[in-house]
Design an enzyme around this catalytic site. Structure first.
Site, PDB file in Angstrom:
ATOM      1  N   ASN A  32      57.067   4.112 -23.199  1.00 43.40           N
ATOM      2  CA  ASN A  32      56.192   3.005 -22.779  1.00 43.40           C
ATOM      3  C   ASN A  32      54.706   3.326 -22.788  1.00 43.40           C
ATOM      4  O   ASN A  32      53.898   2.457 -23.114  1.00 43.40           O
ATOM      5  CB  ASN A  32      56.604   2.472 -21.402  1.00 43.40           C
ATOM      6  N   THR A  33      54.300   4.561 -22.448  1.00 47.60           N
ATOM      7  CA  THR A  33      52.850   4.809 -22.449  1.00 47.60           C
ATOM      8  C   THR A  33      52.357   5.355 -23.789  1.00 47.60           C
ATOM      9  O   THR A  33      51.158   5.380 -24.030  1.00 47.60           O
ATOM     10  CB  THR A  33      52.410   5.768 -21.310  1.00 47.60           C
TER      11      THR A  33
ATOM     12  N   ARG B 285      62.885  -2.804 -12.988  1.00 47.23           N
ATOM     13  CA  ARG B 285      62.199  -1.507 -12.844  1.00 47.23           C
ATOM     14  C   ARG B 285      63.218  -0.510 -12.321  1.00 47.23           C
ATOM     15  O   ARG B 285      63.875  -0.762 -11.295  1.00 47.23           O
ATOM     16  CB  ARG B 285      61.036  -1.655 -11.859  1.00 47.23           C
TER      17      ARG B 285
ATOM     18  N   THR C  30      40.372   6.478 -16.461  1.00 49.53           N
ATOM     19  CA  THR C  30      41.004   7.238 -15.379  1.00 49.53           C
ATOM     20  C   THR C  30      42.408   6.724 -15.049  1.00 49.53           C
ATOM     21  O   THR C  30      43.118   7.336 -14.243  1.00 49.53           O
ATOM     22  CB  THR C  30      40.137   7.157 -14.093  1.00 49.53           C
TER      23      THR C  30
ATOM     24  N   ARG D  15      46.264 -11.370 -26.194  1.00 50.38           N
ATOM     25  CA  ARG D  15      47.400 -11.154 -27.107  1.00 50.38           C
ATOM     26  C   ARG D  15      47.867 -12.424 -27.807  1.00 50.38           C
ATOM     27  O   ARG D  15      48.241 -12.394 -28.964  1.00 50.38           O
ATOM     28  CB  ARG D  15      48.602 -10.582 -26.340  1.00 50.38           C
TER      29      ARG D  15
ATOM     30  N   LYS E 206      56.403 -12.460 -21.434  1.00 53.10           N
ATOM     31  CA  LYS E 206      55.845 -11.726 -22.587  1.00 53.10           C
ATOM     32  C   LYS E 206      56.953 -11.413 -23.595  1.00 53.10           C
ATOM     33  O   LYS E 206      56.770 -11.529 -24.805  1.00 53.10           O
ATOM     34  CB  LYS E 206      55.187 -10.417 -22.117  1.00 53.10           C
TER      35      LYS E 206
ATOM     36  N   SER F 107      56.368   4.585 -14.880  1.00 50.73           N
ATOM     37  CA  SER F 107      55.003   4.786 -15.395  1.00 50.73           C
ATOM     38  C   SER F 107      54.452   3.501 -16.012  1.00 50.73           C
ATOM     39  O   SER F 107      53.240   3.381 -16.177  1.00 50.73           O
ATOM     40  CB  SER F 107      54.975   5.921 -16.420  1.00 50.73           C
TER      41      SER F 107
ATOM     42  N   CYS G  41      54.681  -3.261 -23.353  1.00 46.11           N
ATOM     43  CA  CYS G  41      55.455  -2.044 -23.634  1.00 46.11           C
ATOM     44  C   CYS G  41      56.947  -2.296 -23.884  1.00 46.11           C
ATOM     45  O   CYS G  41      57.593  -1.507 -24.578  1.00 46.11           O
ATOM     46  CB  CYS G  41      55.245  -1.026 -22.514  1.00 46.11           C
TER      47      CYS G  41
ATOM     48  N   HIS H  25      61.253   3.010 -21.803  1.00 43.09           N
ATOM     49  CA  HIS H  25      61.892   1.732 -21.466  1.00 43.09           C
ATOM     50  C   HIS H  25      63.158   1.581 -22.301  1.00 43.09           C
ATOM     51  O   HIS H  25      63.126   1.653 -23.531  1.00 43.09           O
ATOM     52  CB  HIS H  25      60.961   0.555 -21.788  1.00 43.09           C
TER      53      HIS H  25
HETATM   54  P1  NAP Z   1      45.839   1.767 -13.935  1.00 46.50           P
HETATM   55  O1  NAP Z   1      46.518   3.089 -13.894  1.00 46.50           O
HETATM   56  O2  NAP Z   1      45.761   0.959 -12.688  1.00 46.50           O
HETATM   57  O3  NAP Z   1      44.309   2.001 -14.471  1.00 46.50           O
HETATM   58  C1  NAP Z   1      43.301   1.001 -14.447  1.00 46.50           C
HETATM   59  C2  NAP Z   1      41.992   1.559 -15.000  1.00 46.50           C
HETATM   60  O4  NAP Z   1      40.994   0.523 -15.024  1.00 46.50           O
HETATM   61  C3  NAP Z   1      41.382   2.700 -14.182  1.00 46.50           C
HETATM   62  O5  NAP Z   1      40.744   3.623 -15.056  1.00 46.50           O
HETATM   63  C4  NAP Z   1      40.321   1.988 -13.343  1.00 46.50           C
HETATM   64  O6  NAP Z   1      39.244   2.838 -12.955  1.00 46.50           O
HETATM   65  C5  NAP Z   1      39.818   1.004 -14.366  1.00 46.50           C
HETATM   66  N1  NAP Z   1      39.068  -0.099 -13.765  1.00 46.50           N
HETATM   67  C6  NAP Z   1      39.423  -0.881 -12.704  1.00 46.50           C
HETATM   68  N2  NAP Z   1      38.451  -1.778 -12.439  1.00 46.50           N
HETATM   69  C7  NAP Z   1      37.470  -1.553 -13.341  1.00 46.50           C
HETATM   70  C8  NAP Z   1      36.194  -2.128 -13.566  1.00 46.50           C
HETATM   71  N3  NAP Z   1      35.729  -3.136 -12.816  1.00 46.50           N
HETATM   72  N4  NAP Z   1      35.433  -1.641 -14.582  1.00 46.50           N
HETATM   73  C9  NAP Z   1      35.871  -0.622 -15.353  1.00 46.50           C
HETATM   74  N5  NAP Z   1      37.087  -0.028 -15.181  1.00 46.50           N
HETATM   75  C10 NAP Z   1      37.860  -0.489 -14.199  1.00 46.50           C
HETATM   76  O7  NAP Z   1      46.485   0.805 -15.026  1.00 46.50           O
HETATM   77  P2  NAP Z   1      47.370   1.184 -16.349  1.00 46.50           P
HETATM   78  O8  NAP Z   1      48.799   1.286 -16.042  1.00 46.50           O
HETATM   79  O9  NAP Z   1      46.689   2.309 -17.044  1.00 46.50           O
HETATM   80  O10 NAP Z   1      47.244  -0.173 -17.196  1.00 46.50           O
HETATM   81  C11 NAP Z   1      46.052  -0.515 -17.874  1.00 46.50           C
HETATM   82  C12 NAP Z   1      46.300  -1.702 -18.799  1.00 46.50           C
HETATM   83  O11 NAP Z   1      47.260  -1.336 -19.798  1.00 46.50           O
HETATM   84  C13 NAP Z   1      46.855  -2.943 -18.085  1.00 46.50           C
HETATM   85  O12 NAP Z   1      46.325  -4.097 -18.710  1.00 46.50           O
HETATM   86  C14 NAP Z   1      48.364  -2.829 -18.354  1.00 46.50           C
HETATM   87  O13 NAP Z   1      49.012  -4.079 -18.286  1.00 46.50           O
HETATM   88  C15 NAP Z   1      48.356  -2.262 -19.763  1.00 46.50           C
HETATM   89  N6  NAP Z   1      49.584  -1.539 -20.157  1.00 46.50           N
HETATM   90  C16 NAP Z   1      50.116  -0.538 -19.363  1.00 46.50           C
HETATM   91  C17 NAP Z   1      51.248   0.149 -19.807  1.00 46.50           C
HETATM   92  C18 NAP Z   1      51.883   1.269 -19.016  1.00 46.50           C
HETATM   93  O14 NAP Z   1      52.953   1.766 -19.465  1.00 46.50           O
HETATM   94  N7  NAP Z   1      51.306   1.718 -17.891  1.00 46.50           N
HETATM   95  C19 NAP Z   1      51.828  -0.171 -21.023  1.00 46.50           C
HETATM   96  C20 NAP Z   1      51.256  -1.175 -21.806  1.00 46.50           C
HETATM   97  C21 NAP Z   1      50.140  -1.834 -21.366  1.00 46.50           C
HETATM   98  P3  NAP Z   1      39.200   3.578 -11.496  1.00 46.50           P
HETATM   99  O15 NAP Z   1      40.125   4.742 -11.566  1.00 46.50           O
HETATM  100  O16 NAP Z   1      37.751   3.988 -11.407  1.00 46.50           O
HETATM  101  O17 NAP Z   1      39.616   2.562 -10.468  1.00 46.50           O
END
Ligand code: NAP
Length: 349
Positions: free
Chosen positions: A322-323, A230, A10, A107, A200, A174, A144, A237
């Protein structure tokens, strides 16, 4: 078809997985996992969908599952925050699932591949030295901002050697997930701090550009100084990079190194690999995030403004999505490479 699970389905990255896996020729989404806030609800009700297209019909009415070690899939993509991934990813690897992760948790572990298929496809052999007492393993993709920087450094490092790098990032909103940066901080503003990001950028490129000697990875030794910001951009990015090279090179030779760079996996014809891994812009106004982040369906890394640097040797700008390239698209390309290498298949239960 292999059955893929999405952890954190989600979230911002999880939603991108859902979007990019819709209609994928090799993988189908069969498990969506999120927190207790979402479990037991249909995906369409649990998710605050931020995609530009509608929720794919194949997943909209699927029930969101809790994290557990018995998921209905052959492998998982992880879009979990590190605090959850720390425990969840080893649990799933021990249970026999290949875990293809975006989280930072593993990582830099010495026997976990940090992978960009066009940069270090051979590093997947580190999987052999992981010991989860099962057929499971963990493979990660980089931060990213690391992705764009490392893709640009790769041809320079191979051709001339890179000694030192100074990089200043302008990172999209994002990248902070959803809802991310508070609007009063983000609008018409720049935040000159992204927690943990500079570290990183200093270490991950050296692992990615490292050399594998049998099953030991010798990291590259590029000195990197990073400043991360940011900025009020939605996706993409941008990075301003200066490099010091180990051997002399003219500006044309630097340009040619980028332009003639050939992906080492081009012959594999992976579904998510862009036709062009690096695109070099000649127009001095480009690349720009709004116009060029989606180049190659978000998987091409753009380079522009190659010129001499008054402090180091050369400077240029890099842009990457980035995503997509920096998260879900990069992880899907990793899974495609693993499948081609015979490391990803149907899970024996
Ligand atoms: P986000 O939007 O905050 O999403 C977090 C997700 O984890 C949600 O689906 C949440 O579910 C779920 N979650 C939280 N607690 C949980 C639990 N106890 N058990 C199972 N699921 C759980 O974060 P994001 O930006 O997508 O980032 C996710 C990861 O990707 C991070 O490690 C981040 O550093 C990495 N990342 C992000 C990007 C980027 O551009 N955004 C790029 C590279 C890497 P609910 O909705 O139910 O709370």
């Amino acid at each position: 078809m292999l059955r893929a699970g999405i952890l954190g389905a989600t979230g911002a990255v999880g939603q991108k997985f859902v979007e990019l896996l819709d209609g994928h020729p090799w993988f189908e989404t069969t498990a969506l996992v999120a927190s207790g806030r979402s479990t037991g609800r249909q995906y369409r009700e649990a998710v605050n969908w931020i995609g530009a297209t509608e929720i794919p019909a194949s997943v909209a009415s699927m029930d969101v599952l809790p994290l557990g070690d018995d998921l209905p899939c052959d492998f998982v993509f992880s879009g979990l925050h590190a605090s959850i991934a720390d425990q969840a990813e080893p649990m799933l690897a021990r249970a026999g699932y290949p875990v293809i992760s975006n989280a930072k948790s593993f990582r830099m572990h010495s026997n976990v591949p940090l992978l960009i298929p066009e940069v270090n496809p051979d590093h997947t052999s580190l999987i052999k030295v992981q010991d989860w007492q099962s057929q499971g393993y963990i493979v990660t993709n980089p931060n990213c901002s690391t992705v764009g920087l490392t893709c640009a450094l790769k041809p320079l490092h191979d051709t001339f050697g890179v000694n030192a790098v100074q990089v200043t990032t302008m990172q999209a909103l994002s990248g902070a997930g959803y809802p991310g940066v508070p609007s009063l901080d983000a609008l018409a503003n720049i935040v000159p701090f992204i927690g943990g990001e500079e570290d990183k950028l200093v270490h991950e490129p050296n692992k990615l550009l490292g050399t594998l000697v049998e099953t030991e990875l010798l990291p590259a030794s590029i000195t990197i100084s990073a400043q991360c910001n940011r900025v009020p951009v939605l996706e993409g990015h941008m990075e301003c990079v200066s490099v010091k090279l180990e051997s002399d090179a003219s500006k044309d030779e630097v340009h040619d190194a980028f332009e003639s760079s050939v992906s080492p996996i081009a012959d594999l014809h992976l579904p998510s690999e862009p036709k062009k891994f690096l695109h070099v812009f000649e127009d001095e106004r480009f690349p720009q995030p709004r116009q060029h982040s989606n180049l190659g369906a978000g998987m091409t890394v753009s380079i522009g403004r190659i010129r001499s640097c008054e402090v180091l040797d050369y400077k240029f700008v890099v842009l990457s999505h980035n995503t997509v390239r920096g998260a879900a698209g990069g992880a899907i390309l990793n899974a495609e490479l693993l499948m081609k290498q015979g490391l990803l298949g149907t899970r024996n239960t």
